[in-house]
Write a protein that holds these residues in place. Structure first.
Motif, PDB file in Angstrom:
ATOM      1  N   GLN A  35       0.837  -1.203   0.000  1.00  0.00           N
ATOM      2  CA  GLN A  35       0.000   0.000   0.000  1.00  0.00           C
ATOM      3  C   GLN A  35       0.875   1.257   0.000  1.00  0.00           C
ATOM      4  N   LEU A  36       1.939   1.183   0.826  1.00  0.00           N
ATOM      5  CA  LEU A  36       2.861   2.318   0.880  1.00  0.00           C
ATOM      6  C   LEU A  36       3.488   2.572  -0.483  1.00  0.00           C
ATOM      7  N   PHE A  37       3.908   1.447  -1.126  1.00  0.00           N
ATOM      8  CA  PHE A  37       4.517   1.565  -2.455  1.00  0.00           C
ATOM      9  C   PHE A  37       3.555   2.270  -3.409  1.00  0.00           C
ATOM     10  N   ARG A  38       2.282   1.859  -3.329  1.00  0.00           N
ATOM     11  CA  ARG A  38       1.305   2.455  -4.248  1.00  0.00           C
ATOM     12  C   ARG A  38       1.102   3.941  -3.933  1.00  0.00           C
ATOM     13  N   ILE A  39       0.990   4.257  -2.624  1.00  0.00           N
ATOM     14  CA  ILE A  39       0.803   5.674  -2.257  1.00  0.00           C
ATOM     15  C   ILE A  39       1.963   6.491  -2.808  1.00  0.00           C
ATOM     16  N   LEU A  40       3.152   5.898  -2.621  1.00  0.00           N
ATOM     17  CA  LEU A  40       4.360   6.614  -3.036  1.00  0.00           C
ATOM     18  C   LEU A  40       4.408   6.842  -4.540  1.00  0.00           C
ATOM     19  N   THR A  41       4.236   5.778  -5.283  1.00  0.00           N
ATOM     20  CA  THR A  41       4.381   5.920  -6.741  1.00  0.00           C
ATOM     21  C   THR A  41       3.205   6.671  -7.334  1.00  0.00           C
ATOM     22  N   GLU A  42       2.017   6.448  -6.748  1.00  0.00           N
ATOM     23  CA  GLU A  42       0.848   7.081  -7.363  1.00  0.00           C
ATOM     24  C   GLU A  42       0.762   8.569  -7.068  1.00  0.00           C
ATOM     25  N   ASN A  43       1.510   9.012  -6.079  1.00  0.00           N
ATOM     26  CA  ASN A  43       1.490  10.445  -5.794  1.00  0.00           C
ATOM     27  C   ASN A  43       2.804  11.124  -6.156  1.00  0.00           C
ATOM     28  N   SER A  44       3.674  10.355  -6.804  1.00  0.00           N
ATOM     29  CA  SER A  44       4.994  10.907  -7.108  1.00  0.00           C
ATOM     30  C   SER A  44       4.914  11.908  -8.261  1.00  0.00           C
ATOM     31  N   PHE A  45       5.735  12.962  -8.167  1.00  0.00           N
ATOM     32  CA  PHE A  45       5.824  13.919  -9.276  1.00  0.00           C
ATOM     33  C   PHE A  45       6.707  13.376 -10.381  1.00  0.00           C
ATOM     34  N   ALA A  46       7.451  12.319 -10.040  1.00  0.00           N
ATOM     35  CA  ALA A  46       8.290  11.702 -11.068  1.00  0.00           C
ATOM     36  C   ALA A  46       7.483  10.603 -11.754  1.00  0.00           C
ATOM     37  N   GLY A  47       7.691  10.433 -13.039  1.00  0.00           N
ATOM     38  CA  GLY A  47       7.060   9.316 -13.750  1.00  0.00           C
ATOM     39  C   GLY A  47       7.900   8.078 -13.497  1.00  0.00           C
ATOM     40  N   ILE A  48       7.281   7.023 -12.958  1.00  0.00           N
ATOM     41  CA  ILE A  48       8.044   5.814 -12.630  1.00  0.00           C
ATOM     42  C   ILE A  48       7.528   4.659 -13.483  1.00  0.00           C
ATOM     43  N   LYS A  99       8.585  -5.674 -22.231  1.00  0.00           N
ATOM     44  CA  LYS A  99       7.551  -4.639 -22.392  1.00  0.00           C
ATOM     45  C   LYS A  99       7.397  -3.951 -21.029  1.00  0.00           C
ATOM     46  N   TYR A 100       6.651  -2.870 -21.046  1.00  0.00           N
ATOM     47  CA  TYR A 100       6.359  -2.229 -19.759  1.00  0.00           C
ATOM     48  C   TYR A 100       5.538  -3.189 -18.895  1.00  0.00           C
ATOM     49  N   ILE A 101       5.839  -3.246 -17.591  1.00  0.00           N
ATOM     50  CA  ILE A 101       4.947  -4.016 -16.720  1.00  0.00           C
ATOM     51  C   ILE A 101       4.281  -3.123 -15.673  1.00  0.00           C
ATOM     52  N   TYR A 102       4.835  -1.964 -15.475  1.00  0.00           N
ATOM     53  CA  TYR A 102       4.192  -1.042 -14.538  1.00  0.00           C
ATOM     54  C   TYR A 102       4.545   0.393 -14.927  1.00  0.00           C
ATOM     55  N   ALA A 103       3.575   1.273 -14.764  1.00  0.00           N
ATOM     56  CA  ALA A 103       3.856   2.708 -14.919  1.00  0.00           C
ATOM     57  C   ALA A 103       2.946   3.447 -13.957  1.00  0.00           C
ATOM     58  N   ASN A 104       3.470   4.414 -13.268  1.00  0.00           N
ATOM     59  CA  ASN A 104       2.629   5.142 -12.316  1.00  0.00           C
ATOM     60  C   ASN A 104       1.798   6.199 -13.051  1.00  0.00           C
ATOM     61  N   PRO A 105       0.787   6.758 -12.374  1.00  0.00           N
ATOM     62  CA  PRO A 105      -0.113   7.694 -13.069  1.00  0.00           C
ATOM     63  C   PRO A 105       0.615   8.862 -13.721  1.00  0.00           C
ATOM     64  N   GLU A 106       1.679   9.371 -13.075  1.00  0.00           N
ATOM     65  CA  GLU A 106       2.412  10.506 -13.649  1.00  0.00           C
ATOM     66  C   GLU A 106       3.014  10.115 -15.000  1.00  0.00           C
ATOM     67  N   TYR A 107       3.579   8.907 -15.059  1.00  0.00           N
ATOM     68  CA  TYR A 107       4.197   8.468 -16.316  1.00  0.00           C
ATOM     69  C   TYR A 107       3.120   8.299 -17.385  1.00  0.00           C
ATOM     70  N   LEU A 108       1.961   7.739 -16.957  1.00  0.00           N
ATOM     71  CA  LEU A 108       0.866   7.545 -17.924  1.00  0.00           C
ATOM     72  C   LEU A 108       0.394   8.902 -18.432  1.00  0.00           C
ATOM     73  N   SER A 109       0.272   9.876 -17.511  1.00  0.00           N
ATOM     74  CA  SER A 109      -0.260  11.170 -17.967  1.00  0.00           C
ATOM     75  C   SER A 109       0.752  11.893 -18.841  1.00  0.00           C
ATOM     76  N   LYS A 110       2.055  11.774 -18.547  1.00  0.00           N
ATOM     77  CA  LYS A 110       3.063  12.471 -19.363  1.00  0.00           C
ATOM     78  C   LYS A 110       3.196  11.851 -20.750  1.00  0.00           C
ATOM     79  N   THR A 111       3.081  10.507 -20.817  1.00  0.00           N
ATOM     80  CA  THR A 111       3.246   9.864 -22.127  1.00  0.00           C
ATOM     81  C   THR A 111       1.933   9.848 -22.901  1.00  0.00           C
ATOM     82  N   GLY A 112       0.795   9.939 -22.177  1.00  0.00           N
ATOM     83  CA  GLY A 112      -0.500   9.926 -22.842  1.00  0.00           C
ATOM     84  C   GLY A 112      -1.013   8.515 -23.129  1.00  0.00           C
TER      85      GLY A 112
END
Ligand SMILES: Nc1ncnc2c1ncn2[C@@H]1O[C@H](COP(=O)(O)OP(=O)(O)O)[C@@H](O)[C@H]1O
Ligand SMILES: [Mg+2]
Length: 544
Positions: free
Chosen positions: A133-146, A152-165
């Protein structure tokens, strides 16, 4: 045996309820999960009835080697215990105290795992769930795209999804280099493949361009590394979008380039202005110098008319007139040529000797020296092959002639590097200032003896120093710091522009890598120009 019990009758039901109540999770494998009790499903977070039929690799991470060897190969008489990693339905890992033994199942060996579902394993599962849960809070609220990838990609946080579209489902179909701009793609692909092959190398904050789903090019700063996921090598990256910064930086660089160019153009203009300013005074003295040869030629013409009238115009007379007039005219031509040479900018940087620049400058300045009754003395203390000392004395022997005496001039092998004409301008500026200081001191009555400029060449820790000293009284101490400022002058607007010394410093320090110093000597100012000394292998024997 178990299968039998699972499949029939009241006895089986009884047995199962006993098994469920013993407080341990039970899993039986034979290629797939063929039996589990409800405690096992609960502990691992599976809904009732959903664990049976699963592949063991979904429950045990591949890197738990002991267990995997027990599960995936034909096993006989396997019996072991200890803590083993289980993977819960949410993907979290839990280390649970377990026992594994082989059992006989329909004539084939199977594997039965019983494991503790009570504390502390329970706690551990909870802890892992919390960690996740902590990992998710961290990555999902990060300003960095992770992002994390295998091939292939197996994970991308919301910031990365929003920056790449792209959506996660779309990224799962893409290799990490696919959205990288072609300028950087090869480099990124190489690195991704190295990571997937297990190479561990740090890559911090390198820049790359990516292309978003809408086709926009963004610049990101990326840090990547190699990680292990489910026993396989993978890559992880963290990106920060710096497109706005980059744009700002590019804009600034462009501005700096423009300003530098503007400054260069202004300096060029200043160089020319200062040259013309110094030349103004000089041209006046040329005009003065021309008076004599011009009147000599005029007198010759008058003489010729007279001689013609008296009938004495013979060949001998004509030859004499021709030679005398030619001499005067060639003197005038030479003076003009010297000035034209000086005014022409040097085209290329080159090696030249101090004398190469000093002598023509003195020649041009000599007209001024004569009209201001100045003597110029040159002392050379440079170490040379043949001699240690060279002395050049320039003194006027008549109003139209300069006599140069060069004594003990050794091999001319001391070179400096730069633009010769610019360096001549440097010397001329300093000579002109010395002449002005001497003239003003004479006018004020503070200088009663004759004006004198001394030029000294010396070695200075492997460099050359050229000292130019005058006896014009020096520079007031409170002004000495200002004299190199552009447009600083103590002279009238006709006499001074204030750019001479500014140019001297710009030429010597910016273009020749040298240094200009100033101090007050006993009788006047001393300007020192310090330059790197160069040797030319094919040095020409020269004279001053
Ligand atoms: N040899 C010198 N002796 C005394 N003062 C000097 C000497 N050389 C320069 N200066 C001072 O430095 C000032 C700036 O010199 P420069 O930049 O050549 O401009 P300008 O000669 O047009 O005044 C001069 O006005 C003068 O006050
Ligand atoms: Mg000046």
């Amino acid at each position: 045996m178990i299968g039998e019990n699972c499949s029939s009758g009241n006895n089986a039901a009884l047995l199962l309820s006993v098994i469920d109540s013993i407080g341990k999770g039970i899993l039986v494998f034979n290629g797939k999960v063929i039996y589990c009790n409800s405690a096992a499903e609960k502990a691992l977070g599976y809904p009732a009835g959903s664990l049976e039929g699963k592949d063991p690799s979904e429950i045990f991470p591949v890197d738990s080697k002991l267990l995997s060897s027990c599960l995936f190969e034909e096993i006989y008489d396997c019996e072991m215990g200890g803590e083993f990693n289980f993977q819960t339905a949410s993907g979290a890992l839990a280390a649970l105290k377990s026992e594994i033994r082989s059992i006989d199942f329909e004539g084939r060996s199977a594997c039965m795992v019983t494991f503790d579902v009570s504390s502390p394993a329970d706690k551990q599962v909870k802890k892992l769930a919390e960690t996740e849960q902590l990992f998710r809070i961290l990555t999902e609220n990060s300003f960095a795209g992770i992002y994390i990838y295998k091939d292939k990609y197996i994970y991308a946080n919301p910031e990365y999804l929003s920056k790449t579209g792209y959506s996660m489902d779309e990224l799962k179909q893409m290799s990490p280099w696919e959205l990288v701009h072609e300028d950087d793609r090869r480099f990124v692909k190489e690195n991704v493949l190295r990571r997937l092959a297990g190479e561990v190398f740090d890559q911090k904050y390198h820049e790359r361009k990516i292309i978003t789903k809408s086709g926009e090019i963004r610049t990101v700063r990326v840090a990547t590394n190699t990680v292990m996921i489910d026993g396989e090598f993978a890559g992880i990256g963290s990106t920060i979008d710096i497109s706005d910064l980059k744009q700002l930086q590019d804009g600034l660089e462009e501005k700096v380039r423009e300003e530098t160019l503007k400054r260069y153009e202004q300096e060029q203009l200043l160089v020319q202005q200062s040259k013309l300013a110094e030349m103004g005074a000089m041209l006046r003295s040329i005009a003065h110098q021309w008076k004599q040869p011009l009147s000599a030629v005029g007198m010759l013409l008058q003489d010729m008319t007279r001689t013609f009238s008296s009938g004495g115009l013979d060949k001998e007379y004509i030859d004499w007139v021709h030679d005398t007039a030619s001499e005067q005219i060639s003197y005038m031509t030479e003076t003009v040529r010297d000035f034209m040479d000086f005014l022409r900018p040097s085209k290329e940087r080159s090696l030249f000797t101090i004398e190469d620049a000093l002598w023509p400058t003195l020649k041009i300045f000599s007209h001024q020296a004569i009209s201001h009754e100045l003597s110029i003395e040159m002392k050379c203390g440079l170490k040379r092959d043949a001699s240690e000392e060279m002395s050049v004395r320039i003194k006027s022997v008549s109003s139209s002639n300069i006599f140069v005496d060069c004594e003990n001039c050794g091999r001319n092998d001391v070179y400096v590097e730069g633009y010769r004409n610019e360096f001549m301008q440097v010397l001329l500026n300093i000579f002109n200032n010395a002449k002005d200081a001497i003239a003003s001191a004479k006018k004020q009555g503070t200088l009663t003896e004759s004006g004198r400029i001394t030029v000294r060449l010396a070695d200075l820790e492997g460099r050359i120093s050229i000292d130019i000293e005058d006896n014009g009284g020096g520079i007031p101490e409170e002004l000495i710091k200002k004299i190199f400022d552009p447009y600083f002058t103590t002279k009238s607007s006709e006499q001074g522009s204030g750019i001479g010394l500014y140019m001297v410093r710009a030429i010597v320090e910016n273009n020749m890598g040298g240094e200009v110093r100033v101090r007050n000597g006993k009788a006047g100012a001393v300007f020192s120009i310090i330059l790197d000394r160069h040797m030319k292998s094919t040095s020409a024997a020269g004279s001053c």
